[in-house]
Design a protein around this motif. Structure first.
Motif, PDB file in Angstrom:
ATOM      1  N   VAL A   1     -36.271  24.076  -6.758  1.00 10.41           N
ATOM      2  CA  VAL A   1     -37.205  24.333  -7.238  1.00 10.41           C
ATOM      3  C   VAL A   1     -38.043  25.943  -7.642  1.00 10.41           C
ATOM      4  O   VAL A   1     -38.227  25.909  -8.681  1.00 10.41           O
TER       5      VAL A   1
ATOM      6  N   MET B   1     -36.659  22.645 -14.297  1.00  6.67           N
ATOM      7  CA  MET B   1     -38.063  22.476 -14.020  1.00  6.67           C
ATOM      8  C   MET B   1     -37.947  21.240 -13.785  1.00  6.67           C
ATOM      9  O   MET B   1     -38.638  20.267 -12.852  1.00  6.67           O
TER      10      MET B   1
ATOM     11  N   PRO C   1     -40.061  19.267  -2.760  1.00  6.40           N
ATOM     12  CA  PRO C   1     -40.659  19.996  -4.480  1.00  6.40           C
ATOM     13  C   PRO C   1     -41.932  19.660  -4.900  1.00  6.40           C
ATOM     14  O   PRO C   1     -42.118  20.892  -5.272  1.00  6.40           O
TER      15      PRO C   1
ATOM     16  N   PHE D   1     -38.596  28.452  -9.740  1.00  8.36           N
ATOM     17  CA  PHE D   1     -38.883  28.316 -11.057  1.00  8.36           C
ATOM     18  C   PHE D   1     -40.066  27.689 -11.024  1.00  8.36           C
ATOM     19  O   PHE D   1     -40.897  27.451 -12.258  1.00  8.36           O
TER      20      PHE D   1
ATOM     21  N   HIS E   1     -34.595  19.433 -10.924  1.00 12.42           N
ATOM     22  CA  HIS E   1     -34.922  19.851  -9.749  1.00 12.42           C
ATOM     23  C   HIS E   1     -36.005  19.477  -8.630  1.00 12.42           C
ATOM     24  O   HIS E   1     -36.580  18.805  -7.961  1.00 12.42           O
ATOM     25  N   LEU E   2     -36.927  18.770  -9.704  1.00 10.46           N
ATOM     26  CA  LEU E   2     -38.032  17.525  -9.693  1.00 10.46           C
ATOM     27  C   LEU E   2     -37.651  15.879  -9.218  1.00 10.46           C
ATOM     28  O   LEU E   2     -38.299  15.906  -8.379  1.00 10.46           O
TER      29      LEU E   2
ATOM     30  N   LEU F   1     -43.708  17.178 -13.462  1.00  8.19           N
ATOM     31  CA  LEU F   1     -44.629  16.493 -11.739  1.00  8.19           C
ATOM     32  C   LEU F   1     -44.328  14.740 -11.695  1.00  8.19           C
ATOM     33  O   LEU F   1     -44.184  14.853 -10.438  1.00  8.19           O
TER      34      LEU F   1
END
Lengths: 190, 456
Positions: A123, B222, A89, A126, B225-226, B192
């Motif tokens: 992801v 964000m 991701p 997005f 999903h990360l 991140l």
């Protein structure tokens, strides 16, 4: 055990049973046309185009985003610059344009239903700088009632209605497009 | 705690700013009207939403159990928390199990209500709020002043100065586009690097065991999903029976909140991503007590759209911080007395009872009627401020004695006519602070009637 405690408290506190109303579909007289979908979506900052006007999907993407070089897509019709099956991701952070097939469009609010199965990575829609959703023209419904009747929200582990580019108005109510997600949304009708 | 009126008085010191705040919110209210009027079945949708919530609350235990069973089938871990402290402990232990230290959070009034950020920070964890408005007030070390627009009370110059100090933006820069871009770059790094993502929940579906999260920025997505771990925190009242009911509520939510036809992202989470973990924490924290109060249980139908705040003449002119509660405005004023009657005894009086809140509420909560009912309880339990209590006792005596009443009327007429201004508009006369008293008639209605009608 808090679960038992909470459930007991609810049983002691809840009102007498009330009936569950039947939700009508609220069919509008007008059919869910491409024109209505397009104009509502445009109001939310989306761009709606037809693939046939560009002689095909790949040309459409390249014409609309000529400067953005890196494309990520699970679609075979378009060359992907990143191998989605191999990428993590976080690897997707550099993606300029994500091109993702979508399942359903809603005329009343310009929203488009996308599932995990369409994205490969949840992801992807997005994290990419720009998002392109590819929607079959005959898959536009009138409203959210029709939409929920046609999709199964738990078909995959994750599904999302996307109704425009990421936006915020948190500073003095000034609308800014491109908050944390994609800076633009193009819906290509096929 | 300072009274709402005291804090509101401080807020309105700056008249230009008060007017600006008032107009900003009225602008949102106007957008809501336009969106609502575009839907012919709008009133029917409100009624349906209200009935669906009534039904769900009357079977809440069954739906919560069904929800949990289905979520477990989906591989999701479900936790139950009786109060804020247990909620915080549970979230902390999930984070510990996953060795998570860096957390990104998307907007959640529940975790705000539970004080989760402070709790986790004490445990040496880093919590970054990722909604732009939330991030602004987090950097400013302030609570949100609105449930949908947390930084609505701040001017772009203030945000610019704050970002200059904290995010090294250019000194004096105030362009929202530029400031938002700076936040985007800053938050992207946080996304991140995050070990875990925490979100609130807009709707939870009993039939499918999934949760729905609505945002405009995409920040919740964000995050979830990360990060390898996702935690969704929800109050027990967020349950809806079936997926089809989302049709009603998604049509109402964004239109009521900001006048948009839909939130940009309406995300449906049912299972963890591949290799990830998903937890749901179901929280009571006083909600079952509210459910047991027939006069006030309706407040649990709230879907947190904020429409009642945007329309409220008091909220618009006193600012969210004057309420000193996580959920301010009319809905906050009926929710919080149920949590701490003494502390929040002033809030049900922060209203003109005009009823505009009830008119715009998408789930038809009788907000202004509940405000009135809380006032009765606050008076009965002796929580009225002394001045108000004594004046009420006095008014009661006067109103129950015709002789006293006549005398009071006569003296008031004489006083307002003949006493010099400084004596009438003295500090004790709170009504005269920002208002002109009406010109007193020469005689009372009774005197007039006797003269003109009683003979015939």
């Amino acid at each position: 055990m808090s679960k038992a405690h909470i459930l007991k408290a609810i049983q002691a506190a809840k009102p007498v049973p009330c009936p569950l109303p039947v939700v009508p579909v609220f069919e509008a007289e007008t059919p869910p046309t491409r024109e209505i979908f397009g104009s509502v979506a445009a109001q939310s900052g989306s761009r709606v185009v037809r693939a046939e006007d560009f002689v095909g999907l790949a040309t459409a993407v390249r014409t609309i985003y000529p400067k953005d070089i890196s494309i990520a897509t699970p679609l075979r019709a378009i060359q992907s610059d990143i191998d989605l099956q191999q990428a993590s991701p976080a690897d997707l952070n550099g993606v300029d344009v994500a091109v993702i097939p979508a399942q359903l469009g809603v005329a009343e609010n310009g929203a488009v239903w996308v599932t995990e199965a369409d994205c490969v990575h949840r992801v992807l829609p997005f994290i990419a700088q720009h998002l392109v959703l590819v929607l079959p023209e005959d898959r536009i419904v009138r409203n959210m009632h029709e939409a929920y009747a046609q999709i199964k929200i738990d078909d995959t582990g994750f599904g999302v209605f996307i109704a425009g580019p990421s936006k915020t108005a948190d500073i003095e109510q000034s609308l800014v497009i491109g908050a944390q997600g994609a800076r633009s949304l193009t819906i290509i009708l096929i | 705690m300072k009274e709402h009126a005291t804090k509101a008085a401080a807020f309105i010191q700056d008249e230009a700013r008060t007017n600006w705040h008032d107009e900003s919110l009225w602008f949102v209210r106007s957008k809501r009207d336009k969106a609502a009027h575009g839907i012919p079945e709008w009133e029917q949708l409100r009624e349906l939403a209200s009935q669906i919530k009534d039904h769900t609350l009357s079977h809440l235990d069954e739906y919560l159990e069904a929800f949990e069973a289905k979520a477990k089938e989906n591989g999701v871990t479900v936790h139950w928390a009786a109060d804020a402290a247990e909620h915080n402990r549970i979230v902390h232990s999930i984070l510990q199990e996953h060795n998570a230290r860096r957390i990104v959070k998307s907007k959640s009034m529940l975790t705000e209500e539970c004080g989760l950020n402070e709790y986790l920070e004490e445990q040496d964890m880093e919590v970054i709020d990722t909604d732009l408005g939330e991030r602004i007030i987090q950097l400013k070390e302030e609570p949100p002043s609105h449930i949908v627009m947390p930084a609505i009370h701040l001017k772009k110059e203030e945000v610019g100065e704050l970002f200059h100090q904290k995010l090294q933006t250019k000194k004096g820069a105030t362009d929202p586009q530029y400031l938002t871009e700076a936040a985007r770059q800053h938050l992207r790094q946080s996304f991140l690097q995050a070990d875990a993502a925490i979100t609130g929940v807009n709707f939870a579906i009993a039939e499918t065991g999934g949760v729905v999260v609505c945002t405009n920025e995409g920040n919740a997505d964000m995050g979830t999903h990360l990060a390898p771990l996702q935690i969704h925190c929800m109050g027990i009242e967020k349950i809806l029976p079936k997926a089809e009911h989302l049709g009603v509520f998604t049509r109402l939510l964004a239109r009521s909140a900001t006048g948009q036809p839909s939130t940009i992202f309406t995300s449906h989470h049912h299972k963890a991503k591949e290799g990830g973990a998903m937890h749901i924490v179901i929280v009571d924290n006083g909600r079952t007590t509210q459910l047991g109060r027939p006069d006030f249980r309706n407040s649990l139908k709230c879907i947190r759209c904020g429409a009642c705040m945007n329309t409220c003449p008091i909220y618009r002119r006193s600012g969210g911080h004057s309420y000193d509660s996580t959920v301010p405005g009319p809905i906050g004023s009926i929710l919080t007395p149920g949590i701490d009657l003494k502390k929040y005894s002033g809030l049900p009086f922060a209203s003109t009872l005009c009823g505009s809140c009830s008119d715009v509420c998408p789930v038809k909560i009788d907000i202004h009627e509940q405000l009135y009912k809380w006032r009765q309880i606050i008076a009965e339990e002796g929580h009225l401020p002394t001045a108000k209590k004594q004046s009420m006792v006095m008014a009661g005596k006067v109103l129950s004695r015709p002789g006293w009443y006549k005398m009071a009327g006569k003296s008031a007429r004489w006083v307002t006519r003949w006493l010099p201004r400084p004596l009438i508009y003295n500090p004790l006369n709170t009504w005269g602070k920002a208002r002109e008293l009406p010109e007193a008639p020469k005689e009372s209605f009774q005197e007039w009637y006797r003269k003109n009608r009683s003979a015939s």
